[in-house]
Design a protein around this motif. Structure first.
Motif, PDB file in Angstrom:
ATOM      1  N   ALA A 273      30.684  81.890  28.514  1.00 31.82           N
ATOM      2  CA  ALA A 273      30.593  80.542  29.114  1.00 31.82           C
ATOM      3  C   ALA A 273      29.157  80.187  29.490  1.00 31.82           C
ATOM      4  O   ALA A 273      28.751  79.026  29.396  1.00 31.82           O
ATOM      5  CB  ALA A 273      31.494  80.466  30.347  1.00 31.82           C
ATOM      6  N   ILE A 274      28.382  81.193  29.897  1.00 31.92           N
ATOM      7  CA  ILE A 274      26.993  80.893  30.293  1.00 31.92           C
ATOM      8  C   ILE A 274      26.166  80.480  29.076  1.00 31.92           C
ATOM      9  O   ILE A 274      25.379  79.530  29.133  1.00 31.92           O
ATOM     10  CB  ILE A 274      26.351  82.105  31.011  1.00 31.92           C
TER      11      ILE A 274
ATOM     12  N   HIS B 196      10.151  55.587  32.983  1.00 30.86           N
ATOM     13  CA  HIS B 196      11.234  55.716  31.997  1.00 30.86           C
ATOM     14  C   HIS B 196      12.441  56.407  32.627  1.00 30.86           C
ATOM     15  O   HIS B 196      12.376  56.897  33.754  1.00 30.86           O
ATOM     16  CB  HIS B 196      10.745  56.507  30.773  1.00 30.86           C
ATOM     17  N   ALA B 197      13.540  56.449  31.869  1.00 29.04           N
ATOM     18  CA  ALA B 197      14.760  57.106  32.342  1.00 29.04           C
ATOM     19  C   ALA B 197      14.517  58.608  32.485  1.00 29.04           C
ATOM     20  O   ALA B 197      13.624  59.171  31.843  1.00 29.04           O
ATOM     21  CB  ALA B 197      15.888  56.851  31.357  1.00 29.04           C
ATOM     22  N   THR B 198      15.302  59.247  33.339  1.00 35.71           N
ATOM     23  CA  THR B 198      15.184  60.704  33.518  1.00 35.71           C
ATOM     24  C   THR B 198      16.583  61.319  33.509  1.00 35.71           C
ATOM     25  O   THR B 198      17.577  60.652  33.834  1.00 35.71           O
ATOM     26  CB  THR B 198      14.516  61.059  34.869  1.00 35.71           C
ATOM     27  N   ILE B 199      16.642  62.587  33.111  1.00 32.96           N
ATOM     28  CA  ILE B 199      17.894  63.345  33.202  1.00 32.96           C
ATOM     29  C   ILE B 199      17.527  64.770  33.594  1.00 32.96           C
ATOM     30  O   ILE B 199      16.507  65.295  33.148  1.00 32.96           O
ATOM     31  CB  ILE B 199      18.704  63.283  31.878  1.00 32.96           C
ATOM     32  N   ASN B 200      18.337  65.371  34.460  1.00 38.62           N
ATOM     33  CA  ASN B 200      17.964  66.659  35.037  1.00 38.62           C
ATOM     34  C   ASN B 200      19.195  67.511  35.339  1.00 38.62           C
ATOM     35  O   ASN B 200      20.178  67.016  35.872  1.00 38.62           O
ATOM     36  CB  ASN B 200      17.202  66.405  36.349  1.00 38.62           C
ATOM     37  N   THR B 201      19.129  68.796  34.981  1.00 36.45           N
ATOM     38  CA  THR B 201      20.167  69.739  35.395  1.00 36.45           C
ATOM     39  C   THR B 201      19.771  70.281  36.763  1.00 36.45           C
ATOM     40  O   THR B 201      18.650  70.771  36.927  1.00 36.45           O
ATOM     41  CB  THR B 201      20.289  70.896  34.395  1.00 36.45           C
ATOM     42  N   GLY B 202      20.685  70.208  37.742  1.00 32.00           N
ATOM     43  CA  GLY B 202      20.298  70.523  39.115  1.00 32.00           C
ATOM     44  C   GLY B 202      20.872  71.798  39.685  1.00 32.00           C
ATOM     45  O   GLY B 202      20.227  72.466  40.490  1.00 32.00           O
ATOM     46  N   LEU B 203      22.085  72.146  39.293  1.00 29.12           N
ATOM     47  CA  LEU B 203      22.755  73.320  39.873  1.00 29.12           C
ATOM     48  C   LEU B 203      23.430  74.075  38.745  1.00 29.12           C
ATOM     49  O   LEU B 203      23.971  73.462  37.824  1.00 29.12           O
ATOM     50  CB  LEU B 203      23.856  72.878  40.841  1.00 29.12           C
ATOM     51  N   ILE B 204      23.441  75.403  38.858  1.00 25.58           N
ATOM     52  CA  ILE B 204      24.206  76.188  37.888  1.00 25.58           C
ATOM     53  C   ILE B 204      24.826  77.382  38.598  1.00 25.58           C
ATOM     54  O   ILE B 204      24.263  77.916  39.550  1.00 25.58           O
ATOM     55  CB  ILE B 204      23.338  76.633  36.694  1.00 25.58           C
ATOM     56  N   GLU B 205      26.000  77.752  38.130  1.00 25.72           N
ATOM     57  CA  GLU B 205      26.724  78.840  38.771  1.00 25.72           C
ATOM     58  C   GLU B 205      27.641  79.434  37.703  1.00 25.72           C
ATOM     59  O   GLU B 205      28.258  78.707  36.925  1.00 25.72           O
ATOM     60  CB  GLU B 205      27.528  78.225  39.923  1.00 25.72           C
ATOM     61  N   GLY B 206      27.666  80.779  37.623  1.00 23.03           N
ATOM     62  CA  GLY B 206      28.571  81.359  36.643  1.00 23.03           C
ATOM     63  C   GLY B 206      28.454  82.865  36.548  1.00 23.03           C
ATOM     64  O   GLY B 206      27.523  83.477  37.063  1.00 23.03           O
ATOM     65  N   GLY B 207      29.438  83.463  35.890  1.00 22.90           N
ATOM     66  CA  GLY B 207      29.424  84.902  35.660  1.00 22.90           C
ATOM     67  C   GLY B 207      29.920  85.702  36.842  1.00 22.90           C
ATOM     68  O   GLY B 207      30.016  85.203  37.963  1.00 22.90           O
ATOM     69  N   THR B 208      30.299  86.962  36.549  1.00 22.41           N
ATOM     70  CA  THR B 208      30.776  87.831  37.632  1.00 22.41           C
ATOM     71  C   THR B 208      30.049  89.172  37.671  1.00 22.41           C
ATOM     72  O   THR B 208      30.028  89.834  38.703  1.00 22.41           O
ATOM     73  CB  THR B 208      32.294  88.108  37.490  1.00 22.41           C
ATOM     74  N   GLY B 209      29.424  89.594  36.578  1.00 22.26           N
ATOM     75  CA  GLY B 209      28.728  90.889  36.599  1.00 22.26           C
ATOM     76  C   GLY B 209      27.843  91.043  35.384  1.00 22.26           C
ATOM     77  O   GLY B 209      28.038  90.376  34.365  1.00 22.26           O
ATOM     78  N   MET B 210      26.881  91.985  35.497  1.00 22.88           N
ATOM     79  CA  MET B 210      25.898  92.148  34.436  1.00 22.88           C
ATOM     80  C   MET B 210      26.543  92.621  33.133  1.00 22.88           C
ATOM     81  O   MET B 210      26.103  92.280  32.044  1.00 22.88           O
ATOM     82  CB  MET B 210      24.834  93.143  34.889  1.00 22.88           C
ATOM     83  N   ASN B 211      27.606  93.439  33.247  1.00 19.84           N
ATOM     84  CA  ASN B 211      28.211  93.994  32.036  1.00 19.84           C
ATOM     85  C   ASN B 211      29.544  93.335  31.694  1.00 19.84           C
ATOM     86  O   ASN B 211      30.415  93.932  31.085  1.00 19.84           O
ATOM     87  CB  ASN B 211      28.385  95.521  32.193  1.00 19.84           C
TER      88      ASN B 211
ATOM     89  N   HIS C 170      34.578  93.082  28.465  1.00 19.62           N
ATOM     90  CA  HIS C 170      33.488  94.031  28.724  1.00 19.62           C
ATOM     91  C   HIS C 170      32.331  93.650  27.815  1.00 19.62           C
ATOM     92  O   HIS C 170      32.549  93.273  26.658  1.00 19.62           O
ATOM     93  CB  HIS C 170      33.973  95.459  28.429  1.00 19.62           C
ATOM     94  N   SER C 171      31.122  93.747  28.324  1.00 21.73           N
ATOM     95  CA  SER C 171      29.989  93.233  27.549  1.00 21.73           C
ATOM     96  C   SER C 171      29.791  93.983  26.228  1.00 21.73           C
ATOM     97  O   SER C 171      29.212  93.449  25.287  1.00 21.73           O
ATOM     98  CB  SER C 171      28.712  93.285  28.388  1.00 21.73           C
TER      99      SER C 171
END
Ligand SMILES: [Zn+2]
Length: 388
Positions: A205-206, A236-251, A195-196
Motif C-alpha cells: 500500500a505504501i 499560480h495554482a498549488t497542490i501539496n501532499t501534507g500527511l502520510i501514515e502507513g505500515g506496521t513493521g519493517m519486515n 511477510h516481507s
C-alpha cells in the motif's frame, strides 16, 4: 497611509480574554462564546447561537440595530491553529506585550479582529441606526471553513440580505479582493499484508501511495508552468501532499497507507478536474493490485472544499473600503477565508481586511501590533457609522 495612535486600543483587554481561551479547532469554542455572549448582553445586544453538528462548537450571530435588510456583516472565526511542537517565547494563551506587539495564539489570526469588533460595540449601540450591523463569529475555519456553513444555511433560510460583509482576516489592514479556492482529500490505499520475504505475493500500500504522491508532485510542477495571475504573491495554482501514515513493521508488506493532499486554484480553474486527474491515476494502478488481491482498493474522502473569492475593484463595497482606508491598493492572497461562502453562498458582497500580518499567523510568537488594532477600531467605527 499609517496612522499611529498614542491612545491604547480599547480592544487590548478584550483580546487578552479571547486569547486566554484555547480555541484550537479540535477544542470546544463554547467558553469563548459564553464570554462574547455575556459581553454583548452587557451592552444590550442579543446574540443567537447557530450550530449543532458538533456539540462542543457553535457560531454566534448578533445584530445591532433594526431587524432589516441591508447593512453590514463583520465576520471572523473563533478557532485557531494548534501550538503543538512550536517553540514560543511565552505562554501562547497569555497575551504578552513586548515593544508595541501583543503576542499570543490567534492574536493576528484572528482574535485581534474579533476584539476590535467587540471594542466598538458600545459605540455602535449608542447610535440609533436605520441599517443593522451584524456580528458573525464562526468556528472550524482553520480546518477548511466548515463551521460557517451552518450559519450561511441558517441565514439563507431566513431570507437574510446585507449590503456588505467584511471578513477581518489579517491583511495588515490592506484591502484584499480575491483569494484562491481550496480543496483537500484523504486517500486511503488498501493492499495485502505479507511477510516481507514474500513481497511479490502481496500488495504494498505504501508503494502505491508513493506512486500517487509522485503523480501529485508532477501536477504541482505543471501548475508552476501553467496559468498565472501575477496579482497573487504566489501567482499560480498549488497542490501539496501534507500527511502520510502507513505500515506496521519493517519486515511486513504494508496493507494500508493513507495520505492527505490539498490544492489551491485560481478562479476559472476547476477543482473537479484536478481531482479527476488524481482519481484517474488511482484507477490506472488498481488492475495490477487486484490481480494479486481482489480486495485491494484506493478510496478518496473529501476533507474540505471552500470556494475561491473575487470581488471586482469597482464594486460598491470595494469603493467604500478604498475611501475609508485612503489607499487604492487591492490585493489578492493565496490563503483561504470564509469570504467565498458569504459572497457566493449568501450573495453578500464581501471584502477582506483586518489587523495583523498573515506571515506571523500559525507560527510561534504570533503577534498583532497595538497600532494595527487602533487602525482597525478606527476603520470599524467609521464603516459602521456610515451604515447608520
Ligand atoms: Zn484566519
Amino acid at each position: 497611509m499609517t496612522m499611529s495612535s498614542s491612545v491604547p486600543p480599547q480592544s487590548r483587554s478584550i483580546l487578552e480574554r479571547l486569547v486566554s481561551f484555547d480555541t484550537t479547532s479540535r477544542n470546544s469554542n463554547l467558553p469563548l462564546i459564553d464570554y462574547v455572549e455575556e459581553y454583548l448582553a452587557r451592552h444590550g445586544v442579543r446574540a443567537r447561537r447557530v450550530g449543532g453538528a458538533d456539540p462542543g462548537k457553535v457560531n454566534l450571530f448578533a445584530t445591532i440595530g433594526p431587524d432589516a435588510p441591508g447593512g453590514l456583516i463583520l465576520s471572523g472565526h473563533t478557532d485557531c491553529v494548534p501550538v503543538d511542537d512550536q517553540d514560543w517565547s511565552s505562554d501562547p494563551f497569555v497575551l504578552a506585550e513586548r515593544g508595541g506587539r501583543l503576542f499570543g495564539r490567534g492574536s493576528a489570526d484572528m482574535k485581534g479582529f474579533l476584539a476590535c469588533v467587540l471594542a466598538v460595540v458600545p459605540d455602535l449601540v449608542a447610535k440609533s441606526r436605520a441599517k443593522p450591523v451584524h456580528i458573525a463569529f464562526s468556528y472550524d475555519e482553520e480546518v477548511g471553513c466548515t463551521g460557517v456553513l451552518e450559519l450561511i444555511d441558517d441565514l439563507k433560510a431566513r431570507g437574510f440580505a446585507a449590503d456588505m460583509c467584511l471578513v477581518g482576516e489579517p491583511t495588515g489592514m490592506e484591502l484584499v479582493i480575491a483569494h484562491k479556492s481550496g480543496r483537500a482529500y484523504r486517500c486511503l490505499v488498501t493492499g495485502l499484508e505479507a511477510h516481507s520475504s514474500l513481497a511479490p505475493r502481496a500488495v504494498n500500500a505504501i508503494e502505491t501511495a508513493a506512486r500517487l504522491i509522485a503523480g501529485i508532485a508532477e501536477i504541482a510542477r505543471e501548475f508552476a508552468r501553467g496559468v498565472r495571475d501575477d496579482d497573487f504573491d504566489l501567482p499560480h495554482a498549488t497542490i501539496n501532499t501534507g500527511l502520510i501514515e502507513g505500515g506496521t513493521g519493517m519486515n511486513i508488506v504494508p496493507h494500508h497507507c493513507s495520505f492527505t493532499f490539498e490544492y489551491r486554484l485560481l478562479s476559472g480553474q476547476d477543482p473537479e478536474e484536478v481531482f479527476a486527474r488524481v482519481k484517474a491515476m488511482a484507477d490506472a494502478l488498481l488492475p495490477a493490485m487486484r490481480a494479486i488481491h481482489k480486495g485491494a482498493d484506493i478510496s478518496f474522502e473529501q476533507v474540505y472544499d471552500y470556494p475561491g473569492h473575487f470581488i471586482p475593484g469597482d464594486a460598491p463595497a470595494v469603493r467604500r473600503m478604498v475611501k475609508l482606508l485612503g489607499s487604492n491598493r487591492l490585493a489578492k492572497v493565496a490563503y483561504g477565508t470564509e469570504a467565498g461562502h458569504f459572497h457566493n453562498g449568501l450573495g453578500v458582497p464581501t471584502v477582506i481586511c483586518g489587523p495583523g500580518d498573515i506571515a506571523v499567523a500559525h507560527k510561534p510568537d504570533e503577534f498583532v501590533t497595538l497600532d494595527q488594532l487602533s487602525r482597525c477600531e478606527d476603520l470599524l467605527k467609521r464603516l459602521c457609522n456610515e451604515t447608520a
